[in-house]
Scaffold this motif. Sequence first.
Motif, PDB file in Angstrom:
ATOM      1  N   LYS A  41       0.836  -1.217   0.000  1.00 14.27           N
ATOM      2  CA  LYS A  41       0.000   0.000   0.000  1.00 14.27           C
ATOM      3  C   LYS A  41       0.863   1.255   0.000  1.00 14.27           C
ATOM      4  O   LYS A  41       0.577   2.209  -0.715  1.00 14.27           O
ATOM      5  N   ALA A  42       1.941   1.261   0.789  1.00 15.02           N
ATOM      6  CA  ALA A  42       2.827   2.428   0.839  1.00 15.02           C
ATOM      7  C   ALA A  42       3.502   2.661  -0.520  1.00 15.02           C
ATOM      8  O   ALA A  42       3.635   3.809  -0.958  1.00 15.02           O
ATOM      9  N   ARG A  43       3.906   1.578  -1.183  1.00 19.60           N
ATOM     10  CA  ARG A  43       4.492   1.716  -2.526  1.00 19.60           C
ATOM     11  C   ARG A  43       3.460   2.301  -3.490  1.00 19.60           C
ATOM     12  O   ARG A  43       3.767   3.217  -4.243  1.00 19.60           O
ATOM     13  N   HIS A  44       2.272   1.751  -3.458  1.00 17.58           N
ATOM     14  CA  HIS A  44       1.203   2.211  -4.354  1.00 17.58           C
ATOM     15  C   HIS A  44       0.853   3.673  -4.095  1.00 17.58           C
ATOM     16  O   HIS A  44       0.661   4.451  -5.029  1.00 17.58           O
ATOM     17  N   ASP A  45       0.768   4.046  -2.833  1.00 18.14           N
ATOM     18  CA  ASP A  45       0.363   5.411  -2.453  1.00 18.14           C
ATOM     19  C   ASP A  45       1.543   6.382  -2.387  1.00 18.14           C
ATOM     20  O   ASP A  45       1.347   7.552  -2.099  1.00 18.14           O
ATOM     21  N   GLN A  46       2.758   5.894  -2.639  1.00 13.53           N
ATOM     22  CA  GLN A  46       3.981   6.697  -2.512  1.00 13.53           C
ATOM     23  C   GLN A  46       4.010   7.375  -1.141  1.00 13.53           C
ATOM     24  O   GLN A  46       4.119   8.593  -1.019  1.00 13.53           O
ATOM     25  N   ALA A  47       3.905   6.551  -0.113  1.00  7.69           N
ATOM     26  CA  ALA A  47       3.797   7.034   1.262  1.00  7.69           C
ATOM     27  C   ALA A  47       4.915   6.454   2.113  1.00  7.69           C
ATOM     28  O   ALA A  47       5.724   5.657   1.647  1.00  7.69           O
ATOM     29  N   GLU A  48       4.926   6.845   3.373  1.00  9.38           N
ATOM     30  CA  GLU A  48       5.876   6.289   4.323  1.00  9.38           C
ATOM     31  C   GLU A  48       5.175   5.214   5.143  1.00  9.38           C
ATOM     32  O   GLU A  48       4.032   5.391   5.563  1.00  9.38           O
ATOM     33  N   LEU A  49       5.858   4.087   5.339  1.00 10.64           N
ATOM     34  CA  LEU A  49       5.340   2.984   6.147  1.00 10.64           C
ATOM     35  C   LEU A  49       5.948   3.082   7.535  1.00 10.64           C
ATOM     36  O   LEU A  49       7.171   3.131   7.673  1.00 10.64           O
ATOM     37  N   LEU A  50       5.102   3.124   8.558  1.00 16.52           N
ATOM     38  CA  LEU A  50       5.559   3.165   9.941  1.00 16.52           C
ATOM     39  C   LEU A  50       5.116   1.876  10.617  1.00 16.52           C
ATOM     40  O   LEU A  50       3.915   1.585  10.683  1.00 16.52           O
ATOM     41  N   ILE A  51       6.079   1.095  11.090  1.00 13.46           N
ATOM     42  CA  ILE A  51       5.799  -0.195  11.720  1.00 13.46           C
ATOM     43  C   ILE A  51       5.917  -0.024  13.227  1.00 13.46           C
ATOM     44  O   ILE A  51       6.965   0.362  13.734  1.00 13.46           O
ATOM     45  N   ASN A  62       9.892   3.146   6.662  1.00 12.01           N
ATOM     46  CA  ASN A  62      10.347   2.952   5.292  1.00 12.01           C
ATOM     47  C   ASN A  62       9.613   3.940   4.405  1.00 12.01           C
ATOM     48  O   ASN A  62       8.385   4.012   4.446  1.00 12.01           O
ATOM     49  N   SER A  63      10.354   4.679   3.590  1.00 16.68           N
ATOM     50  CA  SER A  63       9.755   5.672   2.711  1.00 16.68           C
ATOM     51  C   SER A  63       9.652   5.120   1.294  1.00 16.68           C
ATOM     52  O   SER A  63      10.626   4.602   0.752  1.00 16.68           O
ATOM     53  N   PHE A  64       8.474   5.241   0.700  1.00 19.70           N
ATOM     54  CA  PHE A  64       8.245   4.771  -0.662  1.00 19.70           C
ATOM     55  C   PHE A  64       7.772   5.898  -1.570  1.00 19.70           C
ATOM     56  O   PHE A  64       7.276   5.658  -2.654  1.00 19.70           O
ATOM     57  N   GLY A  65       7.916   7.132  -1.118  1.00 23.56           N
ATOM     58  CA  GLY A  65       7.466   8.262  -1.916  1.00 23.56           C
ATOM     59  C   GLY A  65       8.525   9.320  -1.987  1.00 23.56           C
ATOM     60  O   GLY A  65       9.710   9.054  -1.820  1.00 23.56           O
ATOM     61  N   HIS A  66       8.084  10.531  -2.195  1.00 20.66           N
ATOM     62  CA  HIS A  66       8.994  11.669  -2.243  1.00 20.66           C
ATOM     63  C   HIS A  66       9.571  11.888  -0.855  1.00 20.66           C
ATOM     64  O   HIS A  66       8.845  12.074   0.107  1.00 20.66           O
ATOM     65  N   ASP A  67      10.878  11.834  -0.760  1.00 14.01           N
ATOM     66  CA  ASP A  67      11.543  12.042   0.522  1.00 14.01           C
ATOM     67  C   ASP A  67      11.858  13.527   0.677  1.00 14.01           C
ATOM     68  O   ASP A  67      12.676  14.059  -0.061  1.00 14.01           O
ATOM     69  N   PRO A  68      11.228  14.210   1.632  1.00 13.79           N
ATOM     70  CA  PRO A  68      11.448  15.647   1.782  1.00 13.79           C
ATOM     71  C   PRO A  68      12.864  15.993   2.229  1.00 13.79           C
ATOM     72  O   PRO A  68      13.270  17.136   2.169  1.00 13.79           O
TER      73      PRO A  68
END
Length: 73
Positions: A41-51, A62-68
């Motif tokens: 889901k994080a890859r698809h949404d280009q989001a960050e995954l927080l476990i 883990n970041s799967f999107g634009h890293d600020p």
Amino acid sequence: MPGKNIHVVPAHDGWAVESEAGGPRQLFDSQEQAIAAGTEKARHDQAELLIHGRDGQIRERNSFGHDPRNIQG
């Protein structure tokens, strides 16, 4: 909506994947299953995954999107 965080959190009878963007909460029997679904889901949404751990504290990100924090070098 890109950029909204995805969380893997402990649930009553297992583990859950929740999105800050809203939508249904997904429930899983194991943390491993929840992490796999949350990663997708994080890859698809280009989001960050927080476990989160059993104690609710974030144990991994883990970041799967634009890293600020775009650092050139």
